[in-house]
Write a protein that holds these residues in place. Structure first.
Motif, PDB file in Angstrom:
ATOM      1  N   UNK A 123       3.936  20.884  12.891  1.00  0.00           N
ATOM      2  CA  UNK A 123       3.135  20.875  11.870  1.00  0.00           C
ATOM      3  C   UNK A 123       1.663  20.680  12.152  1.00  0.00           C
ATOM      4  N   UNK A 124       0.755  21.615  12.120  1.00  0.00           N
ATOM      5  CA  UNK A 124      -0.422  21.759  12.709  1.00  0.00           C
ATOM      6  C   UNK A 124      -1.326  21.120  11.544  1.00  0.00           C
ATOM      7  N   UNK A 125      -2.642  20.512  11.932  1.00  0.00           N
ATOM      8  CA  UNK A 125      -3.812  20.313  11.001  1.00  0.00           C
ATOM      9  C   UNK A 125      -5.113  20.369  11.766  1.00  0.00           C
ATOM     10  N   UNK A 126      -6.121  20.589  11.327  1.00  0.00           N
ATOM     11  CA  UNK A 126      -7.321  20.648  11.656  1.00  0.00           C
ATOM     12  C   UNK A 126      -8.413  19.555  11.487  1.00  0.00           C
ATOM     13  N   UNK A 127      -9.222  19.087  12.547  1.00  0.00           N
ATOM     14  CA  UNK A 127     -10.289  17.972  12.218  1.00  0.00           C
ATOM     15  C   UNK A 127     -11.532  18.813  11.951  1.00  0.00           C
ATOM     16  N   UNK A 128     -12.192  19.269  11.246  1.00  0.00           N
ATOM     17  CA  UNK A 128     -13.233  20.424  11.117  1.00  0.00           C
ATOM     18  C   UNK A 128     -14.387  19.834  11.752  1.00  0.00           C
ATOM     19  N   UNK A 129     -15.300  20.744  12.558  1.00  0.00           N
ATOM     20  CA  UNK A 129     -16.589  20.340  13.064  1.00  0.00           C
ATOM     21  C   UNK A 129     -17.512  19.721  11.772  1.00  0.00           C
ATOM     22  N   UNK A 130     -18.062  19.106  12.017  1.00  0.00           N
ATOM     23  CA  UNK A 130     -19.129  18.627  10.987  1.00  0.00           C
ATOM     24  C   UNK A 130     -18.524  17.361  10.087  1.00  0.00           C
ATOM     25  N   UNK A 131     -16.953  17.335  10.157  1.00  0.00           N
ATOM     26  CA  UNK A 131     -16.210  16.559   9.255  1.00  0.00           C
ATOM     27  C   UNK A 131     -14.995  16.044  10.317  1.00  0.00           C
ATOM     28  N   UNK A 132     -15.110  15.275  11.569  1.00  0.00           N
ATOM     29  CA  UNK A 132     -13.975  15.229  12.142  1.00  0.00           C
ATOM     30  C   UNK A 132     -13.001  14.064  11.737  1.00  0.00           C
ATOM     31  N   UNK A 133     -13.230  13.321  10.909  1.00  0.00           N
ATOM     32  CA  UNK A 133     -12.539  12.383  10.328  1.00  0.00           C
ATOM     33  C   UNK A 133     -11.456  12.989   9.122  1.00  0.00           C
ATOM     34  N   UNK A 134     -11.852  14.206   8.625  1.00  0.00           N
ATOM     35  CA  UNK A 134     -11.105  14.745   7.650  1.00  0.00           C
ATOM     36  C   UNK A 134      -9.799  15.527   8.263  1.00  0.00           C
ATOM     37  N   UNK A 135      -8.853  15.845   7.477  1.00  0.00           N
ATOM     38  CA  UNK A 135      -7.689  16.602   7.923  1.00  0.00           C
ATOM     39  C   UNK A 135      -7.519  17.892   6.923  1.00  0.00           C
ATOM     40  N   UNK A 136      -7.550  18.823   7.626  1.00  0.00           N
ATOM     41  CA  UNK A 136      -7.554  20.361   6.938  1.00  0.00           C
ATOM     42  C   UNK A 136      -6.106  20.776   7.011  1.00  0.00           C
ATOM     43  N   UNK A 137      -5.675  20.821   5.943  1.00  0.00           N
ATOM     44  CA  UNK A 137      -4.355  21.539   5.743  1.00  0.00           C
ATOM     45  C   UNK A 137      -4.209  22.879   4.814  1.00  0.00           C
ATOM     46  N   UNK A 138      -5.565  23.634   5.056  1.00  0.00           N
ATOM     47  CA  UNK A 138      -5.455  24.801   4.511  1.00  0.00           C
ATOM     48  C   UNK A 138      -4.779  25.735   5.620  1.00  0.00           C
ATOM     49  N   UNK A 139      -4.587  27.033   4.995  1.00  0.00           N
ATOM     50  CA  UNK A 139      -4.050  27.865   5.750  1.00  0.00           C
ATOM     51  C   UNK A 139      -4.679  27.905   7.141  1.00  0.00           C
ATOM     52  N   UNK A 140      -6.025  28.034   7.283  1.00  0.00           N
ATOM     53  CA  UNK A 140      -6.555  28.211   8.426  1.00  0.00           C
ATOM     54  C   UNK A 140      -6.582  26.947   9.259  1.00  0.00           C
ATOM     55  N   UNK A 141      -6.354  25.732   8.613  1.00  0.00           N
ATOM     56  CA  UNK A 141      -6.250  24.435   9.393  1.00  0.00           C
ATOM     57  C   UNK A 141      -4.747  24.181   9.707  1.00  0.00           C
ATOM     58  N   UNK A 142      -3.707  24.911   9.160  1.00  0.00           N
ATOM     59  CA  UNK A 142      -2.502  24.635   9.795  1.00  0.00           C
ATOM     60  C   UNK A 142      -1.984  25.805  10.549  1.00  0.00           C
ATOM     61  N   UNK A 143      -2.880  26.677  11.050  1.00  0.00           N
ATOM     62  CA  UNK A 143      -2.240  27.695  11.800  1.00  0.00           C
ATOM     63  C   UNK A 143      -2.029  27.189  13.201  1.00  0.00           C
ATOM     64  N   UNK A 144      -0.945  27.821  13.937  1.00  0.00           N
ATOM     65  CA  UNK A 144      -0.678  27.322  15.190  1.00  0.00           C
ATOM     66  C   UNK A 144      -1.811  27.674  16.254  1.00  0.00           C
ATOM     67  N   UNK A 145      -2.040  26.875  17.191  1.00  0.00           N
ATOM     68  CA  UNK A 145      -3.370  27.420  18.087  1.00  0.00           C
ATOM     69  C   UNK A 145      -2.967  27.169  19.370  1.00  0.00           C
ATOM     70  N   UNK A 146      -3.100  28.185  20.161  1.00  0.00           N
ATOM     71  CA  UNK A 146      -3.031  28.101  21.721  1.00  0.00           C
ATOM     72  C   UNK A 146      -4.154  27.671  22.206  1.00  0.00           C
TER      73      UNK A 146
END
Length: 117
Positions: free
Chosen positions: A76-99
């Motif tokens: 299960x992926x999530x992203x810590x967005x640039x500018x808001x690194x303490x946030x957890x982004x579970x949007x489709x972009x935030x949860x995509x698998x990234x190499x």
């Protein structure tokens, strides 16, 4: 994938990005490894995996703080967005698998936007 194979893969993928100056293995055990891909004195990408727990973490560190990141816990992926690194982004972009090479391309874009490359 073994820790040794993961380490070799990091070295191979990082070699494609000229902004990565050096790679240091910070810690390595049978199931875990943490590497730092140094960009500048106060800027690096930290890569961590725990093969037993299926954890993977990519973090851009600027001035001793996480600036951007992507984490995978058991698939299960999530992203810590640039500018808001303490946030957890579970949007489709935030949860995509990234190499790793995809993450490094994102880092390259961020560093260019900030005038650091």
């Amino acid at each position: 994938m073994t820790v040794d194979a993961f380490e070799r893969q990091v070295y191979h993928l990082a070699a494609k990005f000229s902004f990565i100056k050096t790679i240091i293995t910070v810690d390595k055990t049978t199931n875990t490894i943490k590497l730092r891909l140094h960009i500048a004195p106060d800027c690096f990408v930290q890569v961590y995996t725990n093969t037993r727990k299926r954890l993977l973490s990519y973090v851009l560190v600027l001035h001793r703080s996480r600036a951007y990141g992507r984490d995978c816990d058991g698939g299960a992926w999530h992203r810590h967005p640039y500018g808001h690194p303490d946030d957890h982004d579970f949007s489709p972009e935030g949860t995509k698998s990234v190499a790793l090479d995809e993450f490094l391309a994102e880092v390259q874009d961020i560093l260019r936007e900030e005038g650091l490359l």
